[in-house]
Design a protein around this motif. Sequence first.
Motif, mmCIF file in Angstrom:
data_model
loop_
_atom_site.group_PDB
_atom_site.id
_atom_site.type_symbol
_atom_site.label_atom_id
_atom_site.label_comp_id
_atom_site.label_asym_id
_atom_site.label_seq_id
_atom_site.Cartn_x
_atom_site.Cartn_y
_atom_site.Cartn_z
ATOM 1 N N TRP A 127 0.831 -1.203 0.000
ATOM 2 C CA TRP A 127 0.000 0.000 0.000
ATOM 3 C C TRP A 127 0.866 1.254 0.000
ATOM 4 O O TRP A 127 0.580 2.222 -0.696
ATOM 5 C CB TRP A 127 -0.941 -0.010 1.196
ATOM 6 C CG TRP A 127 -1.807 1.211 1.230
ATOM 7 C CD1 TRP A 127 -1.691 2.276 2.058
ATOM 8 C CD2 TRP A 127 -2.906 1.501 0.365
ATOM 9 N NE1 TRP A 127 -2.651 3.211 1.771
ATOM 10 C CE2 TRP A 127 -3.410 2.773 0.741
ATOM 11 C CE3 TRP A 127 -3.510 0.824 -0.670
ATOM 12 C CZ2 TRP A 127 -4.489 3.354 0.098
ATOM 13 C CZ3 TRP A 127 -4.591 1.418 -1.309
ATOM 14 C CH2 TRP A 127 -5.061 2.655 -0.925
ATOM 15 N N MET A 128 1.957 1.225 0.789
ATOM 16 C CA MET A 128 2.873 2.371 0.812
ATOM 17 C C MET A 128 3.506 2.587 -0.560
ATOM 18 O O MET A 128 3.641 3.728 -1.008
ATOM 19 C CB MET A 128 3.957 2.158 1.864
ATOM 20 C CG MET A 128 3.457 2.273 3.284
ATOM 21 S SD MET A 128 4.734 1.896 4.496
ATOM 22 C CE MET A 128 5.783 3.332 4.317
ATOM 23 N N ILE A 129 3.902 1.522 -1.223
ATOM 24 C CA ILE A 129 4.492 1.632 -2.567
ATOM 25 C C ILE A 129 3.459 2.214 -3.532
ATOM 26 O O ILE A 129 3.768 3.097 -4.342
ATOM 27 C CB ILE A 129 5.003 0.270 -3.050
ATOM 28 C CG1 ILE A 129 6.198 -0.181 -2.199
ATOM 29 C CG2 ILE A 129 5.382 0.313 -4.526
ATOM 30 C CD1 ILE A 129 6.598 -1.632 -2.420
ATOM 31 N N TYR A 130 2.230 1.740 -3.442
ATOM 32 C CA TYR A 130 1.167 2.229 -4.317
ATOM 33 C C TYR A 130 0.910 3.718 -4.109
ATOM 34 O O TYR A 130 0.831 4.483 -5.074
ATOM 35 C CB TYR A 130 -0.122 1.432 -4.076
ATOM 36 C CG TYR A 130 -1.307 1.984 -4.821
ATOM 37 C CD1 TYR A 130 -1.435 1.771 -6.190
ATOM 38 C CD2 TYR A 130 -2.291 2.717 -4.160
ATOM 39 C CE1 TYR A 130 -2.523 2.288 -6.881
ATOM 40 C CE2 TYR A 130 -3.374 3.227 -4.844
ATOM 41 C CZ TYR A 130 -3.485 3.020 -6.204
ATOM 42 O OH TYR A 130 -4.557 3.526 -6.889
ATOM 43 N N THR A 131 0.778 4.137 -2.856
ATOM 44 C CA THR A 131 0.493 5.551 -2.605
ATOM 45 C C THR A 131 1.679 6.433 -2.999
ATOM 46 O O THR A 131 1.473 7.550 -3.473
ATOM 47 C CB THR A 131 0.121 5.801 -1.134
ATOM 48 O OG1 THR A 131 1.166 5.331 -0.284
ATOM 49 C CG2 THR A 131 -1.181 5.117 -0.778
ATOM 50 N N GLU A 132 2.901 5.933 -2.826
ATOM 51 C CA GLU A 132 4.070 6.708 -3.255
ATOM 52 C C GLU A 132 4.086 6.857 -4.771
ATOM 53 O O GLU A 132 4.388 7.931 -5.289
ATOM 54 C CB GLU A 132 5.356 6.034 -2.789
ATOM 55 C CG GLU A 132 6.594 6.807 -3.161
ATOM 56 C CD GLU A 132 7.853 6.134 -2.666
ATOM 57 O OE1 GLU A 132 8.628 5.651 -3.516
ATOM 58 O OE2 GLU A 132 8.051 6.081 -1.450
ATOM 59 N N SER A 133 3.724 5.802 -5.480
ATOM 60 C CA SER A 133 3.717 5.892 -6.941
ATOM 61 C C SER A 133 2.608 6.827 -7.420
ATOM 62 O O SER A 133 2.770 7.514 -8.420
ATOM 63 C CB SER A 133 3.560 4.503 -7.573
ATOM 64 O OG SER A 133 2.274 3.976 -7.311
ATOM 65 N N GLN A 134 1.495 6.884 -6.709
ATOM 66 C CA GLN A 134 0.427 7.806 -7.079
ATOM 67 C C GLN A 134 0.860 9.247 -6.889
ATOM 68 O O GLN A 134 0.525 10.112 -7.689
ATOM 69 C CB GLN A 134 -0.834 7.518 -6.257
ATOM 70 C CG GLN A 134 -1.505 6.231 -6.637
ATOM 71 C CD GLN A 134 -1.952 6.221 -8.079
ATOM 72 O OE1 GLN A 134 -2.577 7.153 -8.562
ATOM 73 N NE2 GLN A 134 -1.629 5.167 -8.794
ATOM 74 N N LYS A 135 1.619 9.520 -5.831
ATOM 75 C CA LYS A 135 2.128 10.869 -5.614
ATOM 76 C C LYS A 135 3.077 11.264 -6.733
ATOM 77 O O LYS A 135 3.063 12.400 -7.204
ATOM 78 C CB LYS A 135 2.848 10.959 -4.268
ATOM 79 C CG LYS A 135 1.935 10.865 -3.088
ATOM 80 C CD LYS A 135 2.730 10.849 -1.801
ATOM 81 C CE LYS A 135 1.846 10.559 -0.617
ATOM 82 N NZ LYS A 135 2.628 10.391 0.619
#
Length: 104
Positions: A78-86
């Motif tokens: 989830w952290m990787i996903y949200t970082e990639s969205q940013k």
Amino acid sequence: MDIAGLIQIVAILFECAVALIAVLIAVLKGRSYGWLIAITFALFALSDGVRTFSPYTFPRLHSLILLIASAIMLYAVWMIYTESQKTVRRNSYTDPVAEWKKSA
């Protein structure tokens, strides 16, 4: 040792390698999800090691370790996903004034 036991030991070594690389990601790249991935794969290696070398001890402990490891990995992903969205949002922004100056 049979071939299945040898494959299991190789798999444990791979899990340890992933944990070490994840620590490098956390330390050198400053990514906090690296620590979560390292903990997850260390727990996988621990669970597999205990299951391989003493298969009849603490069967419920294996399930608990896998549950905890899976929850930690879910949070890391989830952290990787949200970082990639940013990153996508930051890279997709175009300054309208700069675009206007380019076209003029």
